[in-house]
Design an enzyme around this catalytic site. Sequence first.
Site, PDB file in Angstrom:
ATOM      1  N   CYS A   1     -30.819  -7.022 120.024  1.00  0.00           N
ATOM      2  CA  CYS A   1     -32.183  -7.526 119.832  1.00  0.00           C
ATOM      3  C   CYS A   1     -32.782  -7.003 118.548  1.00  0.00           C
ATOM      4  CB  CYS A   1     -33.039  -7.131 121.024  1.00  0.00           C
ATOM      5  SG  CYS A   1     -32.948  -5.388 121.435  1.00  0.00           S
TER       6      CYS A   1
ATOM      7  N   GLU B   1     -39.438  -7.968 126.711  1.00  0.00           N
ATOM      8  CA  GLU B   1     -38.696  -7.577 125.499  1.00  0.00           C
ATOM      9  C   GLU B   1     -37.912  -8.809 125.066  1.00  0.00           C
ATOM     10  OE1 GLU B   1     -39.058  -4.876 123.930  1.00  0.00           O
ATOM     11  OE2 GLU B   1     -39.639  -3.308 125.333  1.00  0.00           O
TER      12      GLU B   1
ATOM     13  N   GLY C   1     -34.699 -10.625 127.170  1.00  0.00           N
ATOM     14  CA  GLY C   1     -33.918 -11.830 126.895  1.00  0.00           C
ATOM     15  C   GLY C   1     -34.614 -12.643 125.822  1.00  0.00           C
ATOM     16  N   SER C   2     -34.382 -13.926 125.847  1.00  0.00           N
ATOM     17  CA  SER C   2     -34.890 -14.767 124.761  1.00  0.00           C
ATOM     18  C   SER C   2     -36.389 -15.042 124.912  1.00  0.00           C
ATOM     19  CB  SER C   2     -34.127 -16.091 124.747  1.00  0.00           C
ATOM     20  OG  SER C   2     -34.406 -16.800 125.927  1.00  0.00           O
ATOM     21  N   THR C   3     -37.016 -15.418 123.811  1.00  0.00           N
ATOM     22  CA  THR C   3     -38.439 -15.748 123.841  1.00  0.00           C
ATOM     23  C   THR C   3     -38.684 -16.972 124.721  1.00  0.00           C
ATOM     24  OG1 THR C   3     -38.806 -14.741 121.686  1.00  0.00           O
ATOM     25  CG2 THR C   3     -40.406 -16.393 122.371  1.00  0.00           C
TER      26      THR C   3
ATOM     27  N   THR D   1     -37.071 -17.936 127.412  1.00  0.00           N
ATOM     28  CA  THR D   1     -37.066 -17.554 128.829  1.00  0.00           C
ATOM     29  C   THR D   1     -38.286 -16.703 129.157  1.00  0.00           C
ATOM     30  OG1 THR D   1     -34.663 -17.632 128.825  1.00  0.00           O
ATOM     31  CG2 THR D   1     -35.690 -16.500 130.663  1.00  0.00           C
ATOM     32  N   GLY D   2     -38.702 -15.877 128.213  1.00  0.00           N
ATOM     33  CA  GLY D   2     -39.913 -15.076 128.418  1.00  0.00           C
ATOM     34  C   GLY D   2     -41.118 -15.960 128.709  1.00  0.00           C
TER      35      GLY D   2
HETATM   36  P1  NAD Z   1     -31.718 -15.511 128.079  1.00  0.00           P
HETATM   37  O1  NAD Z   1     -33.186 -15.569 127.949  1.00  0.00           O
HETATM   38  O2  NAD Z   1     -30.933 -16.750 127.964  1.00  0.00           O
HETATM   39  O3  NAD Z   1     -31.306 -14.881 129.481  1.00  0.00           O
HETATM   40  C1  NAD Z   1     -31.796 -13.618 129.912  1.00  0.00           C
HETATM   41  C2  NAD Z   1     -31.862 -13.581 131.420  1.00  0.00           C
HETATM   42  O4  NAD Z   1     -32.861 -14.483 131.885  1.00  0.00           O
HETATM   43  C3  NAD Z   1     -30.571 -13.992 132.130  1.00  0.00           C
HETATM   44  O5  NAD Z   1     -30.357 -13.104 133.186  1.00  0.00           O
HETATM   45  C4  NAD Z   1     -30.895 -15.393 132.639  1.00  0.00           C
HETATM   46  O6  NAD Z   1     -30.172 -15.765 133.782  1.00  0.00           O
HETATM   47  C5  NAD Z   1     -32.360 -15.252 132.972  1.00  0.00           C
HETATM   48  N1  NAD Z   1     -33.102 -16.512 133.040  1.00  0.00           N
HETATM   49  C6  NAD Z   1     -32.829 -17.666 132.419  1.00  0.00           C
HETATM   50  N2  NAD Z   1     -33.784 -18.584 132.690  1.00  0.00           N
HETATM   51  C7  NAD Z   1     -34.673 -17.991 133.493  1.00  0.00           C
HETATM   52  C8  NAD Z   1     -35.901 -18.404 134.080  1.00  0.00           C
HETATM   53  N3  NAD Z   1     -36.385 -19.640 133.907  1.00  0.00           N
HETATM   54  N4  NAD Z   1     -36.584 -17.512 134.828  1.00  0.00           N
HETATM   55  C9  NAD Z   1     -36.138 -16.255 134.978  1.00  0.00           C
HETATM   56  N5  NAD Z   1     -34.968 -15.802 134.450  1.00  0.00           N
HETATM   57  C10 NAD Z   1     -34.252 -16.663 133.711  1.00  0.00           C
HETATM   58  O7  NAD Z   1     -31.271 -14.410 126.995  1.00  0.00           O
HETATM   59  P2  NAD Z   1     -29.777 -13.983 126.572  1.00  0.00           P
HETATM   60  O8  NAD Z   1     -29.154 -15.107 125.810  1.00  0.00           O
HETATM   61  O9  NAD Z   1     -29.076 -13.413 127.756  1.00  0.00           O
HETATM   62  O10 NAD Z   1     -30.083 -12.753 125.573  1.00  0.00           O
HETATM   63  C11 NAD Z   1     -30.202 -12.909 124.193  1.00  0.00           C
HETATM   64  C12 NAD Z   1     -31.659 -12.854 123.774  1.00  0.00           C
HETATM   65  O11 NAD Z   1     -32.259 -11.670 124.296  1.00  0.00           O
HETATM   66  C13 NAD Z   1     -31.857 -12.758 122.284  1.00  0.00           C
HETATM   67  O12 NAD Z   1     -32.937 -13.575 121.892  1.00  0.00           O
HETATM   68  C14 NAD Z   1     -32.231 -11.300 122.056  1.00  0.00           C
HETATM   69  O13 NAD Z   1     -32.985 -11.055 120.902  1.00  0.00           O
HETATM   70  C15 NAD Z   1     -32.987 -10.996 123.292  1.00  0.00           C
HETATM   71  N6  NAD Z   1     -32.980  -9.558 123.554  1.00  0.00           N
HETATM   72  C16 NAD Z   1     -34.149  -8.856 123.400  1.00  0.00           C
HETATM   73  C17 NAD Z   1     -34.150  -7.482 123.603  1.00  0.00           C
HETATM   74  C18 NAD Z   1     -35.417  -6.667 123.421  1.00  0.00           C
HETATM   75  O14 NAD Z   1     -35.428  -5.503 123.795  1.00  0.00           O
HETATM   76  N7  NAD Z   1     -36.476  -7.223 122.877  1.00  0.00           N
HETATM   77  C19 NAD Z   1     -32.975  -6.821 123.980  1.00  0.00           C
HETATM   78  C20 NAD Z   1     -31.807  -7.571 124.133  1.00  0.00           C
HETATM   79  C21 NAD Z   1     -31.824  -8.947 123.929  1.00  0.00           C
END
Ligand code: NAD
Length: 469
Positions: A277, A243, A221-223, A225-226
Amino acid sequence: METYDALLASIAPASGETRTILDPATGQAVGDAPIHGVEDLDRAVAAAQAAQPAWAALGHDARSAALLKAADAVDRAAEELARLLSREQGKPLNGPNARFEVGACSAWLRATASIPMEPETVVDDGETHAEMHYRPIGVVGAIGPWNWPMMIAVWQLAPALRMGNAVVVKPSEYTPLSVLALVSILNQELPDGILSVVSGGREVGARLAEHPAIGKIMFTGSTATGKAIIRSSAGTVKRLTLELGGNDAGIVLPDADPKTIAEGLFWGAFINTGQTCAALKRLYVHDDIYDDVCEALTTVAAAMPMGVGLDEANVLGPLQNRQQFDIVARLVEAAKDSGARVLLGGNPDPDQPGFFYPTTLVADIDNGNPLVAEEQFGPALPIIRYRTVDEAVAMANALDVGLGASVWSADPAEARKVAARIEAGTVWINSHGGVHPMIPFGGVKQSGYGVEFGVDGLKSLGVPQVING
Ligand code: NAD
């Protein structure tokens, strides 16, 4: 063979609170998803803990056999899964989209089942005999995004299961149905409790990351949230594979043939309508061929049909949600305001239903423009002019993310030299974004840490243990 209605019925919540998921292309209802809370999560984790030892005791061969059967189950339900994915996520059935994604799910399950995983003898010199083993972690939490919801779930859960772990999946709140359906199909072939889905929001994700019974989080997911996950997992010192976001650069060297590379550039940038991503998100083109590349890319891009996913003709779809549409629109407006030249698109039709943003190419844009510096995650590609390779490499490396990158040239050996200077987890030559189940994939800098796929990916779902003596 499943039917689409039977698949939806199999995941329909019997009780409790629900939320109706709307098709981002039409606004029509796709189905109802349960709203799970932290109590549901705690129950799923307890069931996973109870089921995991027997699963671990089966050993690699039996677990691999189960994954192969699960892959067959996905293939049997492939068309129904693809239709649901298309309606919920928005991506078309055709092109590198919904059918492709479902196909990748079974392919990754099979590849993950086939990787040999034997204990390694690390020293055997007559005095010392030391072996490295990879033991199951226990229960793994898998938190995923909305762009490739099924495929990324499989990337996380397949190696975790193969290594003897149980898995609790927390899909994105935007695309829960796809993951619920996929897991219900996989569970036709897996023992009870080993794999479950908790369909909740951020608070459920946060609880998963701090849960004392979870040994590892696989997060995509996003940086931002990471970083939140790093913080909430710190109290239990969880293992993490992260990731995260990217802003991949592509560098076109002056010897490249614009017409030859145009289609590859297009799909590198616009796969899944840019919501990928490791998509090409900033294109650096040498001054000598800048106009020719712009023209060739515009010709290819203008011919790619965008529309409702279930229409077999389309290969591009809507943005998945309003929030992402607004990000793309804001960045393109900022580029226009700065005087950049829009070659194609840039004007969404306010009367069109759904979150459709037209395929957009923006030329003569400054490297500091927000459309270049921020991750757009949608169908709008900035094309930046450069004069020396040093300048292009410096611009490619200037950001704090580094997932993928690409170099385009008629001379692959020269391209590989440039590739070695780029700070990214993968650098492709004359293509962008292709992944393979046996090739490690992961980011550098703030795109995350750890790798997925192949033997390295499998090992990261185990706890290393040395037996010495
Ligand atoms: P996001 O970070 O908003 O959400 C991802 C997940 O995290 C969701 O299931 C969400 O409910 C959960 N989440 C949110 N807050 C949380 C917290 N505090 N603790 C734990 N979990 C939480 O990301 P998104 O908008 O769904 O995805 C898009 C982003 O993901 C883009 O930045 C994209 O580049 C990245 N991405 C990276 C890869 C990779 O392999 N590096 C692959 C796909 C997407």
